[in-house]
Design a protein around this motif. Structure first.
Motif, PDB file in Angstrom:
ATOM      1  N   SER A  45       1.165  -1.539   0.333  1.00 19.35           N
ATOM      2  CA  SER A  45       0.152   0.444   0.034  1.00 19.35           C
ATOM      3  C   SER A  45       1.085   0.999  -0.059  1.00 19.35           C
ATOM      4  O   SER A  45       0.362   1.996  -0.758  1.00 19.35           O
ATOM      5  CB  SER A  45      -0.838  -0.461   1.474  1.00 19.35           C
ATOM      6  N   ALA A  46       1.570   1.064   0.182  1.00 27.36           N
ATOM      7  CA  ALA A  46       2.506   2.307   0.874  1.00 27.36           C
ATOM      8  C   ALA A  46       2.020   4.124   0.519  1.00 27.36           C
ATOM      9  O   ALA A  46       2.260   4.893  -0.221  1.00 27.36           O
ATOM     10  CB  ALA A  46       3.463   2.125   0.132  1.00 27.36           C
ATOM     11  N   HIS A  47       0.747   4.340   0.956  1.00 26.05           N
ATOM     12  CA  HIS A  47       0.443   5.620   1.225  1.00 26.05           C
ATOM     13  C   HIS A  47      -0.248   5.472   2.842  1.00 26.05           C
ATOM     14  O   HIS A  47      -1.001   4.761   3.186  1.00 26.05           O
ATOM     15  CB  HIS A  47      -1.150   4.969   0.099  1.00 26.05           C
ATOM     16  N   PRO A  48      -0.248   7.042   3.163  1.00 22.11           N
ATOM     17  CA  PRO A  48      -0.852   7.789   4.316  1.00 22.11           C
ATOM     18  C   PRO A  48      -2.340   7.162   4.791  1.00 22.11           C
ATOM     19  O   PRO A  48      -2.023   7.158   6.233  1.00 22.11           O
ATOM     20  CB  PRO A  48       0.165   8.842   4.849  1.00 22.11           C
ATOM     21  N   ARG A  49      -2.616   7.186   3.865  1.00 19.61           N
ATOM     22  CA  ARG A  49      -4.086   7.358   3.624  1.00 19.61           C
ATOM     23  C   ARG A  49      -4.273   5.746   3.658  1.00 19.61           C
ATOM     24  O   ARG A  49      -5.906   5.912   3.627  1.00 19.61           O
ATOM     25  CB  ARG A  49      -5.334   8.129   3.299  1.00 19.61           C
ATOM     26  N   ILE A  50      -3.901   5.075   3.277  1.00 26.32           N
ATOM     27  CA  ILE A  50      -4.895   4.129   3.634  1.00 26.32           C
ATOM     28  C   ILE A  50      -4.219   2.738   4.623  1.00 26.32           C
ATOM     29  O   ILE A  50      -2.672   3.168   5.032  1.00 26.32           O
ATOM     30  CB  ILE A  50      -3.254   2.772   2.474  1.00 26.32           C
ATOM     31  N   ILE A  51      -5.628   2.813   5.540  1.00 19.91           N
ATOM     32  CA  ILE A  51      -5.717   1.786   6.479  1.00 19.91           C
ATOM     33  C   ILE A  51      -5.560   0.783   6.314  1.00 19.91           C
ATOM     34  O   ILE A  51      -7.268  -0.023   5.856  1.00 19.91           O
ATOM     35  CB  ILE A  51      -6.307   2.314   7.212  1.00 19.91           C
ATOM     36  N   VAL A  52      -4.316  -0.572   6.605  1.00 18.44           N
ATOM     37  CA  VAL A  52      -5.201  -1.742   6.303  1.00 18.44           C
ATOM     38  C   VAL A  52      -5.885  -2.614   7.971  1.00 18.44           C
ATOM     39  O   VAL A  52      -4.414  -2.408   9.244  1.00 18.44           O
ATOM     40  CB  VAL A  52      -3.249  -2.983   6.089  1.00 18.44           C
ATOM     41  N   THR A  53      -6.326  -2.894   7.365  1.00 15.63           N
ATOM     42  CA  THR A  53      -6.996  -3.694   9.314  1.00 15.63           C
ATOM     43  C   THR A  53      -7.563  -4.699   8.847  1.00 15.63           C
ATOM     44  O   THR A  53      -7.762  -5.571   7.748  1.00 15.63           O
ATOM     45  CB  THR A  53      -8.225  -3.580   9.593  1.00 15.63           C
ATOM     46  N   GLY A  54      -7.637  -6.405   9.710  1.00 17.73           N
ATOM     47  CA  GLY A  54      -8.041  -7.597  10.059  1.00 17.73           C
ATOM     48  C   GLY A  54      -8.902  -7.295  10.373  1.00 17.73           C
ATOM     49  O   GLY A  54      -9.598  -8.555  10.825  1.00 17.73           O
ATOM     50  N   PHE A  55     -10.188  -6.090  11.067  1.00 16.87           N
ATOM     51  CA  PHE A  55     -10.869  -6.917  11.758  1.00 16.87           C
ATOM     52  C   PHE A  55     -11.719  -7.132  11.424  1.00 16.87           C
ATOM     53  O   PHE A  55     -12.820  -7.540  12.373  1.00 16.87           O
ATOM     54  CB  PHE A  55     -11.197  -4.801  11.941  1.00 16.87           C
ATOM     55  N   GLU A  56     -12.137  -7.257   9.996  1.00 16.05           N
ATOM     56  CA  GLU A  56     -13.055  -8.640   9.733  1.00 16.05           C
ATOM     57  C   GLU A  56     -13.581 -10.433  10.283  1.00 16.05           C
ATOM     58  O   GLU A  56     -14.381 -10.490  10.306  1.00 16.05           O
ATOM     59  CB  GLU A  56     -12.897  -8.517   8.461  1.00 16.05           C
ATOM     60  N   GLN A  57     -11.410 -10.624  10.604  1.00 15.79           N
ATOM     61  CA  GLN A  57     -12.066 -12.041  11.095  1.00 15.79           C
ATOM     62  C   GLN A  57     -12.787 -11.952  13.001  1.00 15.79           C
ATOM     63  O   GLN A  57     -12.658 -12.714  12.730  1.00 15.79           O
ATOM     64  CB  GLN A  57     -10.385 -11.964  11.618  1.00 15.79           C
ATOM     65  N   ALA A  58     -12.277 -10.372  13.463  1.00 13.84           N
ATOM     66  CA  ALA A  58     -12.976 -10.564  14.495  1.00 13.84           C
ATOM     67  C   ALA A  58     -15.016 -10.254  14.901  1.00 13.84           C
ATOM     68  O   ALA A  58     -15.413 -10.741  15.484  1.00 13.84           O
ATOM     69  CB  ALA A  58     -12.857  -9.500  15.341  1.00 13.84           C
TER      70      ALA A  58
END
Length: 174
Positions: A45-58
């Motif tokens: 992603s290498a972009h400050p406004r891209i947030i990577v998350t795995g919250f869907e697993q929860a």
């Protein structure tokens, strides 16, 4: 499309890259852990406004319609736009509650090599053709009442998520 292009063309403040616990339509054999896939997405992603998350697993569900419903309930003032590749539009009619996805949030479809014609001729695109915004009006998508969608022509990359993971693995082992 470079990240900056997505932000400008759609007028987005952020992109949340949701790392799925696993696609229910695909085998999970050989699927790297969610932690490994999050790390790979952060690298790419290498972009400050891209947030990577795995919250869907929860959430306990791998289904997009349920994820989007949860996001809308938890963050009712946020204007979400679902970003997906043309390859997904071509087969989204096979997804669980796919019409609910389009009824929940506007959708931006990003062109993928070899998928444009299949996507635009798909059952979902045909059914929702009357709700498609012209590409030049894609910036209004976030304000459009669902169902609304736009197809974005972009600089194409043939790299799949699997290939991106392979490249990352090779870089780590050098």
């Amino acid at each position: 499309m470079a990240a900056g292009g997505v932000f400008a063309r759609l007028g987005l403040d952020q992109v949340w890259w949701l790392i799925s616990p696993g696609n229910p339509l695909k085998s999970h054999d050989g699927l790297p852990s969610i932690e490994e896939r999050i790390a790979a997405a952060i690298d790419v992603s290498a972009h400050p406004r891209i947030i990577v998350t795995g919250f869907e697993q929860a959430l306990g569900s791998p289904y997009t319609a349920e994820t989007l419903g949860t996001l809308k309930r938890r963050l009712p003032l946020v204007r979400f736009v679902w970003l997906m590749g043309a390859d997904n539009l071509a087969q989204i009619h096979r997804w669980r509650q796919w019409q609910r996805i389009f009824a929940t949030v506007p959708v931006a479809v990003l062109d993928r090599p070899g998928w444009r014609h299949k996507a635009l001729a798909s059952p979902a695109a045909s059914l929702l053709r009357h709700r498609q915004l012209p590409e030049g009006e894609a910036r209004a998508l976030a304000l459009a009442a669902p169902p609304a969608w736009a197809f974005l022509s972009i600089q194409l990359s043939s790299l799949s998520s699997t290939e991106l993971r392979r490249q990352r693995s090779r870089r780590r082992h050098r």
